[in-house]
Design a protein around this motif. Structure first.
Motif: not given
Length: 178
Positions: A71-82
């Motif tokens: 993220g632009a705010d420095g936060k990191i998130a995980a995601d998947v296509l499912e």
């Protein structure tokens, strides 16, 4: 339950067990005669002829695609296509992900991964970038397992993708010419 019915059920269970054993041992009984055809069709319909290959090398490697959204705010998130909406749709997505390992052309591979990254970035409009990681979970054969080799994940591909518009804005604000 009557004695006759119990004997009939026991005989049916024993016959099923025989067909399962034939399938597990990969025994081909042939197509000649009605009894052999009946056993063959029963095995096909019931799945008793499947071979029950639970162990490597009969089991294929597990493939995984994961996405780290920055993220632009420095936060990191995980995601998947499912999406989890339906099992069938998620199987289709995993099949599409599996195309990466089947494709030999590096440009096509990169296009596939860029497409997936674009999908994830569309879900996260405030993100600056996404890191795509493709891994394979390798199962050792039983002989390798006995020798101490452990199952584990192997990194196959990793790439970082950035929103084109955000990249151009960053370049222009730093005085760089695109």
């Amino acid at each position: 339950m009557g004695r006759r019915r119990a004997i009939l059920l026991l005989a049916a269970a024993a016959a099923h067990l025989v067909v399962v054993c034939l399938g597990a041992l990969h025994v081909h009984i042939g197509d000649e005669g009605w009894a052999r055809r009946a056993v063959k069709y029963y095995g096909l319909l019931s799945g008793a002829d499947s071979g029950y290959s639970f162990f490597a090398p009969g089991v294929g490697a597990t493939r995984s695609a994961s996405f780290q959204v920055n993220g632009a705010d420095g936060k990191i998130a995980a995601d998947v296509l499912e999406t989890g909406v339906s099992g069938e749709a998620d199987i289709r997505v995993r099949n599409i992900i599996g195309m990466f390992w089947l494709e030999e052309d590096q440009m096509v591979r990169r296009s596939l991964v860029a497409s997936w990254a674009g999908k994830v970035l569309a879900r996260h409009p405030d993100a600056d970038s996404v890191v795509v990681q493709l891994d394979t979970f390798e199962l050792p054969s039983m002989a390798e397992y006995r020798e101490g080799k452990a199952a584990g994940w192997n990194l196959d591909y990793r790439a970082k993708f950035v929103h084109r518009a955000k990249l151009l804005r960053a370049q222009q604000s730093n005085g760089a010419v695109p």
